[in-house]
Motif scaffolding. Structure first.
Motif, PDB file in Angstrom:
ATOM      1  N   CYS A 189     -75.265 -14.965 -78.228  1.00 15.17           N
ATOM      2  CA  CYS A 189     -76.358 -14.361 -79.141  1.00 15.17           C
ATOM      3  C   CYS A 189     -75.899 -13.390 -79.988  1.00 15.17           C
ATOM      4  O   CYS A 189     -76.055 -13.232 -81.023  1.00 15.17           O
ATOM      5  CB  CYS A 189     -77.683 -14.085 -78.739  1.00 15.17           C
ATOM      6  N   LEU A 190     -75.374 -12.171 -79.361  1.00 18.35           N
ATOM      7  CA  LEU A 190     -74.849 -11.084 -80.019  1.00 18.35           C
ATOM      8  C   LEU A 190     -73.614 -11.360 -80.728  1.00 18.35           C
ATOM      9  O   LEU A 190     -73.280 -10.642 -81.718  1.00 18.35           O
ATOM     10  CB  LEU A 190     -74.419 -10.085 -78.802  1.00 18.35           C
ATOM     11  N   PRO A 233     -80.694 -15.374 -82.639  1.00 18.87           N
ATOM     12  CA  PRO A 233     -81.266 -14.176 -82.307  1.00 18.87           C
ATOM     13  C   PRO A 233     -82.615 -14.141 -81.623  1.00 18.87           C
ATOM     14  O   PRO A 233     -83.067 -13.523 -80.619  1.00 18.87           O
ATOM     15  CB  PRO A 233     -81.161 -13.058 -83.390  1.00 18.87           C
ATOM     16  N   GLY A 264     -82.363 -15.389 -78.180  1.00 17.36           N
ATOM     17  CA  GLY A 264     -81.963 -14.512 -77.428  1.00 17.36           C
ATOM     18  C   GLY A 264     -83.097 -13.322 -77.065  1.00 17.36           C
ATOM     19  O   GLY A 264     -83.045 -13.232 -75.907  1.00 17.36           O
ATOM     20  N   TYR A 324     -79.246  -4.975 -74.959  1.00 17.19           N
ATOM     21  CA  TYR A 324     -79.353  -6.447 -75.485  1.00 17.19           C
ATOM     22  C   TYR A 324     -80.416  -6.678 -76.424  1.00 17.19           C
ATOM     23  O   TYR A 324     -80.389  -7.119 -77.481  1.00 17.19           O
ATOM     24  CB  TYR A 324     -79.529  -7.251 -74.299  1.00 17.19           C
ATOM     25  N   LEU A 369     -80.118  -7.391 -80.329  1.00 25.09           N
ATOM     26  CA  LEU A 369     -80.639  -8.566 -80.963  1.00 25.09           C
ATOM     27  C   LEU A 369     -81.851  -8.251 -82.196  1.00 25.09           C
ATOM     28  O   LEU A 369     -81.945  -9.121 -83.123  1.00 25.09           O
ATOM     29  CB  LEU A 369     -81.443  -9.255 -79.731  1.00 25.09           C
ATOM     30  N   LYS A 398     -80.269  -7.780 -85.262  1.00 24.00           N
ATOM     31  CA  LYS A 398     -79.956  -9.198 -85.908  1.00 24.00           C
ATOM     32  C   LYS A 398     -81.045  -9.746 -86.895  1.00 24.00           C
ATOM     33  O   LYS A 398     -80.645 -10.739 -87.610  1.00 24.00           O
ATOM     34  CB  LYS A 398     -79.217  -9.957 -85.169  1.00 24.00           C
TER      35      LYS A 398
END
Length: 842
Positions: A462-463, A469, A472, A495, A499, A502
């Motif tokens: 996801c990153l 995102p 995630g 994390y 996320l 994003k």
């Protein structure tokens, strides 16, 4: 209470089993202490643990129960409940390599060799050789051998947590992993077997630093390239022994041929291998004696003869020599086997094999079937062809070099996004389902821990911007409780933060609010008050209507803690009260416990002792029902301090003992340090100042080795204890006693701590004897038999001696003594005799 042999085998530690055997041999506590070079207090504590786990009350019953369960039988091997980090058991026998095994074992037992790297290409057998050598040398490492598997780990900051997890160190949320790691191995004679280090090659200096910090530590590493460290010894792992021109030894005496024959016998028991020796030798030469390639070739015996296998390998090898002229011959041979094995798969099997390369650290059968979109028939076919390994716990795994080959095929077929999206979706659903089941055991934690390499890979996907995102963040929300109780708080905060960045501000607002409040909680535990406040307020601002009450309650708790840390107690109380009201509307037990506990901590800060005690006593059963070890330790510690402050020393000691034994049994160094601080306060109360100073030195050393600060909630009380001791000791004495404790390792400190509990109990007994009232009337008279037993107790007879005198079971005497204590309203023999004399009963 029922007790099964499985329970006994899984719950007794190795030290407890050792002591149990000595008890069975008739040794006294003092004799056991002398034999094991530990204190009598430590032996007493271990025997209490043994009695509790076996559900008995004395030595005789413990030995009888253990024999009935087979625990003392020589044929029974103790199986620890958690096998993570132990040497893996090979799925197949270890064949050949006798010379290599002797060489590596010699390195491991050589005091001058502290870092040994086994270097070789993928599939050459480095891992099996390292494991077998470590197994042979296990007796040389008094504190154990631990296997650290770095498959699936590609980021340097994940290496230390992986080592901690493998050696079974209890997580400390706010501790620096490096300090925690050093604290555990500091003075231990331990061997670490670290596999697949080439994936984190840049972290090689970590090993050098670790060896400097721990002089008795030894490390064996497997890698495809040398680490280039000064202290490194290198052993190059070659292919297995092959027949050479002019060699007159029998073919079946050579390692490569032996391996093929052993694997072949498993597949085709009807095969007359002696007649196939020349073909087998040719196959082994074609694959350069590489064990993985030999096993793959042998797996084809279900469909082909040895001659057909040799012919097919010759054709593939010739093609690859042409195609890969710049590739070393060994690698060409390996790719020849891979290409040949690949060509023999059906299209369905190829597709499944490619998609399985997405997993890290293996996967459950359900995950393999979902992500690869395969039936169990297809998966079993891959197992039959030695491309996939199936373990007893229904988990699949692929050899790393095979996984890389399959991933290359996945890239070629442009199926990476499809497979990784399926992988991500599976682990979101898996994690959400596991957490939703709740429960008060550790099952859900174990499930997430077992799959954490895959969960971490899903986050990284996801990153990178490939995975959604939003998905995630759903995974992060589901993983929150796992992060908060482990060593991954900083990782979890990273994390979630990345996320969230994003997402556009206007996207997925409810999801953003839920994720933000969890980031806020992680930040406040890590001590980042500014970030915690920002995340918490962001969460509340996103949802002004406050439709999500769970999110609101947690945000209010975080903001209350921030205000409390700023000494804004009025605002903190308002926030905690609103948080409790909201939590009760939600009905979530953890939120309710958190809100009540925070309100108690606030009262503790403000000096409202009775209110704080009431809150802690109210909340402790809630955290116990949730099996929340961190909050149980914290609440017990604060409650014990408060009970000490109001003079309820007996209850404070009971809490301290319970907390300490639990912390020592689980090797939770953070909890031990916290408890030692509380124990020091009790020792100061009975004016045992030299012992208090020593304990304060131990506490400071434990905390420093973890890199963990004292909780702000206990700092005022802790500082008051130090001030009291320094007031009663001259500076030289304070420095000497404090330094003597501060110099102890954890292993050395535990007997001192246990002895301190014994000394404290005796001093508190003496303190209570002074306070016993005179002319007290009993609410219920003692019976004639109870008076007789009381007189024998006063004469110094033990329960066993009294039982022998009356020719009854010890359990009968124990029942009498318990009734005597209850009628006299005392808790031990000394107080019972003292009170009886004051009342002229003796």
């Amino acid at each position: 209470m029922t007790f099964s042999s499985v329970d006994g085998l899984n719950s007794l530690t190795e030290r407890e089993l050792e002591i149990l055997r000595l008890v069975a041999d008739g040794l006294t506590n003092r004799q056991i202490a002398e034999q094991l070079v530990i204190t009598v207090g430590t032996v007493r504590w271990y025997t209490k643990q043994i009695f509790s786990k076996l559900n008995v009350h004395n030595r005789t019953h413990a030995v009888a129960q253990a024999r009935a369960l087979g625990i003392l039988s020589d044929s029974v091997q103790l199986q620890p409940a958690n096998t993570r980090g132990q040497l893996p058991t090979g799925l197949t026998s270890f064949v050949g390599r006798e010379t290599a095994l002797l060489r590596v074992a010699a390195y491991l037992t050589d005091p001058s060799c502290r870092l040994l790297t086994l270097v070789g290409s993928g599939g050459i057998g480095k891992t099996r050789l390292a494991i077998e050598a470590a197994r042979q040398c296990e007796s040389h490492f008094a504190d154990g051998v631990h296997f650290v598997d770095l498959v699936g780990i590609h980021l340097g900051n994940h290496v230390q947590p992986a080592i901690l997890e493998s050696i079974g160190v209890a997580p400390v949320p706010t501790a620096d992993p490096w300090h925690q790691l050093c604290a555990h191995v500091l003075d231990r004679q331990t061997l670490l077997v670290i596999d697949n280090f080439e994936q984190v090659w840049s972290e090689a200096m970590l090993l050098s630093r670790l060896l400097q910090a721990a002089p008795r530590l030894k490390i064996i590493v497997t890698s495809r390239e040398v680490l280039r460290l000064d202290e490194e010894w290198v052993y190059t792992v070659e292919g297995m022994e092959l027949p050479t021109p002019g060699d007159e030894r029998p073919l079946n005496s050579l390692g490569a041929v032996q391996l093929f024959m052993e694997r072949a016998q498993r597949i085709r028991s009807d095969l007359t291998l002696e007649q196939e020796l020349s073909c087998i030798a040719q196959i082994c030469r074609l694959v350069q004696g590489i064990p993985l390639a030999i096993e793959l070739a042998a797996s084809r015996l279900r469909q082909q003869s040895c001659e057909e296998i040799a012919s097919a390998l010759t054709r593939n090898s010739d093609l690859l020599v042409t195609a890969f002229r710049n590739v070393p011959e060994r690698h060409r041979s390996m790719r020849a086997v891979f290409a040949w094995s690949w060509s023999l798969l059906s299209e369905v099997e190829q597709r499944a094999f490619m998609k399985l390369s997405i997993f890290r650290g293996g996967c459950a059968q359900e995950a393999a079937a979902f992500v690869s979109e395969s039936s169990l028939t297809t998966l079993f076919a891959l197992v039959d062809k030695s491309l996939l390994r199936l373990y007893a716990n229904r988990r699949y795994d692929i050899h790393e070099i095979l996984r890389q080959y399959a991933y290359e095929k996945l890239l070629d077929h442009k199926l990476v996004k499809q497979a990784k999206d399926a992988h991500l979706n599976y682990y979101v659903a898996f994690t959400e389902s596991l957490v939703a089941q709740g429960g008060t055991d550790d099952g859900w934690r174990f499930g997430l821990e077992q799959e954490y390499d895959n969960i971490r890979a899903a986050f990284e996907w996801c990153l990178l911007g490939e995975g959604s995102p939003e998905t995630g963040l759903r995974l992060a929300i589901a993983t929150f409780h796992f992060w908060r109780i482990g060593i991954y708080l900083g990782e979890g905060l990273k994390y979630i933060s990345q996320l969230l960045n994003k997402l556009l501000k206007s996207e997925a607002l409810q999801l953003r609010a839920k994720a933000s409040v969890r980031a806020a909680w992680l930040a406040v535990v890590l001590g980042d008050l500014t970030q915690a406040e920002n995340f918490a307020r962001t969460s509340l601002d996103i949802d002004p209507a406050q439709n999500d009450l769970w999110t609101k309650a947690l945000a209010l708790n975080v903001l209350g803690t921030v205000m409390r840390s700023y000494a804004d107690y009025s605002n903190a109380r308002d926030l905690y009260e609103e948080a409790l009201q909201t939590s009760e509307m939600v009905g979530d037990l953890w939120l309710i416990a958190l809100s009540v506990g925070n309100d108690g901590v606030l009262a503790f800060h403000q000096g409202n002792q009775q209110e704080a005690i009431q809150r802690f006593e109210q909340v402790l059963p809630l955290f116990q029902a949730l099996n929340d070890h961190i909050y149980i330790a914290f609440m017990k510690n604060l409650l014990g301090r408060l009970l000490r402050q109001i003079g309820e020393f007996g209850r404070a000691l009971e809490l301290c003992q319970s907390e300490m034994f639990t912390a020592i049994d689980s090797q939770d160094q953070w909890a031990i340090a916290l408890c030692v601080s509380g124990l020091a306060g009790l020792c100061s109360t009975v004016e045992w100042y030299d012992g208090t100073a020593r304990l304060l030195g131990i506490e400071a050393n434990l905390r420093a080795s973890l890199g963990a600060a004292l909780s702000p909630s206990v700092i005022p009380d802790h500082e008051a204890i130090i001030a009291d001791v320094r007031e009663h000791l001259d500076p030289a004495s304070w420095n000497a006693f404090w330094a003597s404790g501060n110099a102890l390792t954890l292993e050395q400190a535990i007997p001192v701590i246990l002895d301190s509990l014994d000394v404290l109990a005796a001093r508190l007994d003496a303190h209570e004897q002074k306070l016993l009232p005179e002319n007290v009337q009993l609410s219920e008279s003692l019976t004639p038999r109870e008076l007789e037993i009381l007189r024998l107790m006063a004469a110094g007879l033990s329960n066993r001696e009294i039982a022998e005198k009356y020719v009854v079971a010890m359990g009968t005497i124990a029942a009498h003594t318990h009734r005597i204590f209850a009628k006299l309203d005392v808790r031990n023999r000394t107080l019972a005799v003292t009170k009886a004399r004051q009342m002229n009963l003796l």
